[in-house]
Structure formats: structure tokens, C-alpha cells
Design an enzyme around this catalytic site. Structure first.
Site, short mmCIF file in Angstrom:
data_model
loop_
_atom_site.label_atom_id
_atom_site.label_comp_id
_atom_site.label_asym_id
_atom_site.label_seq_id
_atom_site.Cartn_x
_atom_site.Cartn_y
_atom_site.Cartn_z
N ILE A 26 0.84 -1.21 0.00
CA ILE A 26 0.00 0.00 0.00
C ILE A 26 0.87 1.26 0.00
O ILE A 26 0.57 2.24 -0.69
CB ILE A 26 -0.94 -0.02 1.24
CG1 ILE A 26 -1.97 -1.15 1.09
CG2 ILE A 26 -1.64 1.33 1.41
CD1 ILE A 26 -2.82 -1.40 2.33
N ASP A 71 14.20 2.70 10.60
CA ASP A 71 13.35 1.86 11.44
C ASP A 71 12.46 2.82 12.24
O ASP A 71 12.96 3.56 13.09
CB ASP A 71 14.23 1.02 12.37
CG ASP A 71 13.42 0.08 13.25
OD1 ASP A 71 12.20 0.31 13.41
OD2 ASP A 71 14.01 -0.87 13.79
N VAL A 72 11.17 2.80 11.97
CA VAL A 72 10.30 3.80 12.61
C VAL A 72 10.18 3.62 14.12
O VAL A 72 9.66 4.48 14.81
CB VAL A 72 8.88 3.84 11.97
CG1 VAL A 72 8.94 4.33 10.53
CG2 VAL A 72 8.17 2.49 12.08
N ASN A 98 2.57 4.81 7.50
CA ASN A 98 2.02 3.61 6.87
C ASN A 98 2.73 2.33 7.31
O ASN A 98 2.16 1.25 7.20
CB ASN A 98 2.10 3.80 5.34
CG ASN A 98 1.92 2.51 4.59
OD1 ASN A 98 0.80 2.03 4.42
ND2 ASN A 98 3.04 1.92 4.14
N SER A 151 -6.69 0.44 10.00
CA SER A 151 -7.18 -0.81 9.41
C SER A 151 -8.61 -1.06 9.90
O SER A 151 -8.99 -0.58 10.99
CB SER A 151 -6.29 -1.97 9.87
OG SER A 151 -6.94 -3.21 9.68
N SER A 153 -9.41 -3.57 11.21
CA SER A 153 -9.21 -4.29 12.47
C SER A 153 -9.42 -3.37 13.67
O SER A 153 -9.61 -3.85 14.79
CB SER A 153 -7.79 -4.86 12.56
OG SER A 153 -7.58 -5.82 11.57
N TYR A 164 -2.40 -6.15 16.97
CA TYR A 164 -2.55 -5.38 15.73
C TYR A 164 -3.81 -4.51 15.81
O TYR A 164 -3.79 -3.30 15.53
CB TYR A 164 -2.63 -6.33 14.55
CG TYR A 164 -2.79 -5.66 13.20
CD1 TYR A 164 -1.69 -5.12 12.53
CD2 TYR A 164 -4.04 -5.59 12.58
CE1 TYR A 164 -1.84 -4.52 11.29
CE2 TYR A 164 -4.20 -4.99 11.34
CZ TYR A 164 -3.09 -4.46 10.70
OH TYR A 164 -3.25 -3.86 9.46
N LYS A 168 -4.08 -0.41 15.80
CA LYS A 168 -4.78 0.32 14.75
C LYS A 168 -5.92 1.17 15.32
O LYS A 168 -6.22 2.24 14.79
CB LYS A 168 -5.31 -0.66 13.70
CG LYS A 168 -4.19 -1.37 12.91
CD LYS A 168 -3.33 -0.37 12.17
CE LYS A 168 -2.24 -1.01 11.35
NZ LYS A 168 -1.42 -0.06 10.60
P1 NAP Z 1 3.49 -4.67 3.50
O1 NAP Z 1 3.53 -4.84 2.04
O2 NAP Z 1 3.99 -5.76 4.39
O3 NAP Z 1 4.22 -3.31 3.86
C1 NAP Z 1 4.61 -2.98 5.17
C2 NAP Z 1 5.66 -1.91 5.07
O4 NAP Z 1 6.06 -1.52 6.39
C3 NAP Z 1 6.91 -2.37 4.34
O5 NAP Z 1 7.26 -1.38 3.42
C4 NAP Z 1 7.95 -2.48 5.44
O6 NAP Z 1 9.24 -2.13 4.97
C5 NAP Z 1 7.47 -1.43 6.42
N1 NAP Z 1 7.96 -1.65 7.78
C6 NAP Z 1 7.73 -2.70 8.59
N2 NAP Z 1 8.38 -2.52 9.75
C7 NAP Z 1 9.02 -1.32 9.67
C8 NAP Z 1 9.85 -0.57 10.54
N3 NAP Z 1 10.17 -1.02 11.77
N4 NAP Z 1 10.34 0.62 10.12
C9 NAP Z 1 10.05 1.07 8.87
N5 NAP Z 1 9.27 0.42 8.00
C10 NAP Z 1 8.77 -0.77 8.40
O7 NAP Z 1 2.01 -4.41 4.02
P2 NAP Z 1 0.82 -3.48 3.49
O8 NAP Z 1 -0.36 -4.36 3.40
O9 NAP Z 1 1.24 -2.66 2.33
O10 NAP Z 1 0.62 -2.56 4.78
C11 NAP Z 1 0.80 -1.15 4.80
C12 NAP Z 1 -0.04 -0.57 5.92
O11 NAP Z 1 -1.42 -0.80 5.63
C13 NAP Z 1 0.22 -1.23 7.27
O12 NAP Z 1 0.18 -0.27 8.31
C14 NAP Z 1 -0.95 -2.18 7.42
O13 NAP Z 1 -1.24 -2.47 8.78
C15 NAP Z 1 -2.04 -1.39 6.74
N6 NAP Z 1 -3.17 -2.20 6.29
C16 NAP Z 1 -3.00 -3.22 5.40
C17 NAP Z 1 -4.11 -3.95 5.00
C18 NAP Z 1 -4.01 -5.09 4.02
O14 NAP Z 1 -5.01 -5.82 3.85
N7 NAP Z 1 -2.89 -5.30 3.35
C19 NAP Z 1 -5.38 -3.63 5.50
C20 NAP Z 1 -5.51 -2.59 6.39
C21 NAP Z 1 -4.39 -1.86 6.78
P3 NAP Z 1 10.51 -3.12 5.08
O15 NAP Z 1 10.15 -4.34 4.31
O16 NAP Z 1 11.62 -2.33 4.49
O17 NAP Z 1 10.65 -3.37 6.55
#
Ligand code: NAP
Length: 259
Positions: A26, A71-72, A98, A151, A153, A164, A168
Site C-alpha cells: 500500500i 526503522d520507525v 504507513n 485498518s 481491524s 494489531y 490500529k
Molecule cells: P506490506 O507490504 O507488508 O508493507 C509494510 C511496510 O512496512 C513495508 O514497506 C515495510 O518495509 C514497512 N515496515 C515494517 N516494519 C518497519 C519498521 N520497523 N520501520 C520502517 N518500516 C517498516 O504491508 P501493506 O499491506 O502494504 O501494509 C501497509 C499498511 O497498511 C500497514 O500499516 C498495514 O497495517 C495497513 N493495512 C494493510 C491492510 C491489508 O489488507 N494489506 C489492511 C488494512 C491496513 P521493510 O520491508 O523495508 O521493513
């Protein structure tokens, strides 16, 4: 007839957007959509290869883009990323908090360490990055936009993901309070709430037929979303034209949460 004086210009022309976790899923879709709308983009995330690939993708589509390994969970790394971004791109107008993680563990087996990990990335990380951007925006003047990616959630019972879901839901409270406190500085703060979206985070669920069947049946749009389905809402939240829009929760879930 009303004339759109921006008709020839993109909504985010001249603006600088930061996306934490903007190297995939996302976050990358948000970065690309903001870049298409004219913004320069900074990605703050951990994996250097994914960061480099994201920048290459953004730059090859004509955008000005940088990435910083960040690292956030670390106050020091977030402050450094903010300073480097302002040094390179001149300012920050919008920050998308995000970055997130979503381990799944039955509640009875959930350890304190895992609980804290989730809070550290999803909640502390959003706090630290939004605060860093807010300090910059207030000191600079001229306002800005902060967006926390929450989310569904936050509203739903989410078995195995109590940490989680709590993180959220916490983001929604954080957003409302920041919106009230910073409105006088012209800094807006909103929450973006995706439903089920096909990314690396949800890859295991995509392979689970029962999960897919249950979620698709409950979603009026009768499908999961793609990152590109969520991204236009992010551009809306970044757009300085919507200067009266703050403290809000924008749900993009194909109708899941109202069904
Ligand atoms: P994703 O592809 O797994 O992306 C997560 C991102 O967070 C990655 O770019 C990762 O980067 C980064 N990240 C994780 N730990 C970190 C840290 N400590 N410091 C900096 N960056 C970090 O997942 P996504 O689905 O796109 O999720 C993006 C957001 O949308 C999240 O907050 C998630 O909870 C929310 N969301 C997702 C969904 C869904 O269905 N997919 C639904 C609702 C909400 P690295 O790989 O470089 O660590």
C-alpha cells in the site's frame, strides 16, 4: 460555470510527501499516486533492496524520489530521516505513517515481546514519524497533512491479532487528538482505513480459501482491494485544497465495514 483553476496543474505539484513503509504494498502505491499527482516523494523503510527498487520505479516514471533506511521504532532514525528529507527535498508537506507489521498468534499464546513489537512499529512508529513531521510543519509555517494508515481491524474483532487491532484503534485516537491540537497551525491529521488488500502482509490469507471466501462474501464489492484501490484516497488526504478536512477517518474497504 465554475472553473477549476487547477485544471492544468496536478494536485500535489511542488509538494513533498513522505511515506513510511513506502517500499512495497500500500505504501508504494501511495508513493506512486502522490508522485503522479506532482509530488516529490521520500520513502522511509528498512529493507535497502526494496528501498532502492522503489526509488528506481518512482524515478523511472519521472518523479523526484529518495529513500532512507529508517526503522520507525527508533526516535533517532526517524529524526535523521526527517532532516535528510528536508535537506534533499526542501520541506515536508505530507507524511503517511504507513509502516506496519501484522503477526498472527492465538491470544492465549501471545507473548509480551510480540505485543510490544507490534506496538513499537504500528503505534510508536506512527507517533515518532508524525511528531517529527509535525514539528517541521509548525516551525516552517504553512500547514501540512499527517495521515495514519489504520485498518478495519480497529473496528472488528480480529482473533489472533489483538495487538494489531489495538494498535490500529490507537491510531484513530492519536489522529483525532493531533487534529484538534494542530488545527490552529493549519496541520491536518486524518486516518486512512483500508479493508482487505492484496499485499505481502496478507499473502498467507490469500492462500487460505476459507478466509478468502468469508471476507469476499462479506464485502459488498465482492472482492479484495489492490494497493492501487487505496492510493487515490491518499492523494485526496494529501491535497492541500481540502484544508477544512481534519480529524476524519476515511474507510476504503469495498463496503466491508458497513455490511
Ligand atoms: P506490506 O507490504 O507488508 O508493507 C509494510 C511496510 O512496512 C513495508 O514497506 C515495510 O518495509 C514497512 N515496515 C515494517 N516494519 C518497519 C519498521 N520497523 N520501520 C520502517 N518500516 C517498516 O504491508 P501493506 O499491506 O502494504 O501494509 C501497509 C499498511 O497498511 C500497514 O500499516 C498495514 O497495517 C495497513 N493495512 C494493510 C491492510 C491489508 O489488507 N494489506 C489492511 C488494512 C491496513 P521493510 O520491508 O523495508 O521493513
Amino acid at each position: 460555470m465554475a472553473v477549476d483553476i487547477r485544471a492544468s496543474g496536478a494536485a500535489l505539484e511542488g509538494r513533498v510527501v513522505v511515506v513510511t513503509g513506502g517500499n512495497g504494498g500500500i505504501g508504494l502505491a501511495i508513493a506512486e499516486a502522490c508522485a503522479r499527482a506532482g509530488a516529490s516523494v521520500a520513502v522511509w523503510a528498512m529493507n535497502p533492496d526494496k528501498n532502492a527498487a522503489a526509488v528506481e520505479r518512482l524515478v523511472s516514471s519521472g518523479a523526484r524520489a529518495v529513500a532512507h533506511r529508517c526503522d520507525v521504532r527508533s526516535e533517532e532514525q526517524v529524526e535523521a530521516a526527517l532532516n535528510r528529507t528536508v535537506g534533499e527535498l526542501g520541506r515536508v508537506d505530507t507524511l503517511f505513517a504507513n509502516a506496519g507489521i501484522k503477526p498472527v498468534t492465538p491470544f492465549l499464546d501471545m507473548g509480551l515481546e510480540e505485543w510490544r513489537q507490534v506496538m513499537a512499529v504500528n503505534l510508536d512508529g506512527a507517533f515518532l514519524s508524525m511528531r517529527a513531521a509535525a514539528r517541521h510543519m509548525v516551525a516552517r509555517g504553512g500547514g501540512g497533512s499527517l495521515v495514519a494508515v489504520s485498518s478495519v481491524s480497529a473496528f472488528d474483532g480480529s482473533p489472533g491479532m489483538e495487538h494489531y487491532a489495538a494498535s490500529k484503534a490507537g491510531l484513530l485516537a492519536l489522529v483525532r487528538s493531533v487534529a484538534v491540537e494542530l488545527a490552529r497551525h493549519g496541520v491536518r491529521c486524518n486516518a486512512l482505513v483500508p479493508g482487505f488488500v492484496d499485499t505481502e502482509m496478507t499473502a498467507d490469507w490469500r492462500r487460505d480459501d476459507r478466509m478468502m471466501d468469508a471476507t469476499i462474501r462479506r464485502t459488498p464489492a465482492r472482492r479484495w482491494g489492490s494497493p492501487a484501490d487505496v492510493a487515490p484516497a491518499a492523494v485526496f488526504l494529501a491535497d492541500p485544497e481540502y484544508r477544512f478536512h481534519t480529524g476524519a477517518t476515511l474507510v476504503v474497504d469495498g463496503g466491508y465495514s458497513v455490511a
